[in-house]
Design an enzyme around this catalytic site. Sequence first.
Site, mmCIF file in Angstrom:
data_model
loop_
_atom_site.group_PDB
_atom_site.id
_atom_site.type_symbol
_atom_site.label_atom_id
_atom_site.label_comp_id
_atom_site.label_asym_id
_atom_site.label_seq_id
_atom_site.Cartn_x
_atom_site.Cartn_y
_atom_site.Cartn_z
ATOM 1 N N GLU A 209 0.850 -1.185 0.000
ATOM 2 C CA GLU A 209 0.000 0.000 0.000
ATOM 3 C C GLU A 209 0.889 1.239 0.000
ATOM 4 O O GLU A 209 2.074 1.167 0.345
ATOM 5 C CB GLU A 209 -0.890 0.021 1.253
ATOM 6 C CG GLU A 209 -1.883 -1.115 1.325
ATOM 7 C CD GLU A 209 -2.649 -1.151 2.650
ATOM 8 O OE1 GLU A 209 -2.258 -0.422 3.580
ATOM 9 O OE2 GLU A 209 -3.622 -1.903 2.733
ATOM 10 N N HIS A 248 -6.571 2.076 6.924
ATOM 11 C CA HIS A 248 -6.357 1.215 8.087
ATOM 12 C C HIS A 248 -4.899 1.110 8.444
ATOM 13 O O HIS A 248 -4.552 0.665 9.527
ATOM 14 C CB HIS A 248 -6.919 -0.181 7.816
ATOM 15 C CG HIS A 248 -5.992 -1.060 7.047
ATOM 16 N ND1 HIS A 248 -5.916 -1.021 5.681
ATOM 17 C CD2 HIS A 248 -5.083 -1.970 7.457
ATOM 18 C CE1 HIS A 248 -5.020 -1.893 5.292
ATOM 19 N NE2 HIS A 248 -4.484 -2.483 6.339
#
Length: 290
Positions: A209, A248
């Site tokens: 990510e 997250h």
Amino acid sequence: MSVLVDKNSKIIVQGFTGSEGTFHAEQMIEYGTNVVGGVTPGKGGQTHLGKPVFNTVEEAVEKVGADTTIIFVPPAFAADAIMEAASAGIKVIITITEGIPVEDMVKAYDYIRDKDCTLVGPNCPGVITPGEAKVGIMPGFVFKKGHVGIVSKSGTLTYEAADQVVRQGLGITTAIGIGGDPIIGTTTKEAVKLLINDPETHCVVMIGEIGGQLEADAANWYKESGSKKPIVGFIAGETAPAGRTMGHAGAIVGGSDDTAQAKKRIMRECGIHVVDSPAEIGKKVKEVMG
């Protein structure tokens, strides 16, 4: 072969009798995972889901030979649960709990550093070796046995990648969801290294990510290792504004190398086969495996 967990792992559940622990332990047992008991302080001596409950991890190690734990303890107590497991001699500590205070994790990380154990997570979906052990919250039916290893920060993309691989008639050795918190036990590089060194894993899928340096570190290690095993890589969050991290993940922004474009460039320079969407993962894996 597999990494971290297999059919011989003796697994306990910390937070066994709570709602989350109960639900997921039930799923793990149904999958065929070798759950040998659980830990809930104050409830030792009871039986839950047909398995013994212990007051402490040390007791579980002594009585049933536990060597692996999965933690569903509330955030305020989860770091203590990690340290208790490490102190008791547990070898693999998989922490599902999300929202552990960073200062608590700093203490836990420092404490386990000189212990003979591997921490996966926190804030992770767990680890699965298909057909042998599901130590986590992933949907087991998605994963079929094979020769592709998966390392991912994202839980949902772990399942998506496995599904794409299986659709190509291939399967998974072990899938490791490393978690996205600022302080995690097993990094992308460490997880990739485990799978590259596993003789049964013929290809690795690495899902990262935006934010942080984990994927760049893994890519550089891969290049330096000289390994001929192919890695297929994907970076989530390409359309996010500059400087943003995944929601997250809480990843620490690492400067110019932490954008999706920069990470993809580094990965390509290090010999990783980069795809632009999760839907391409399975086809690319099949292509590079020949």
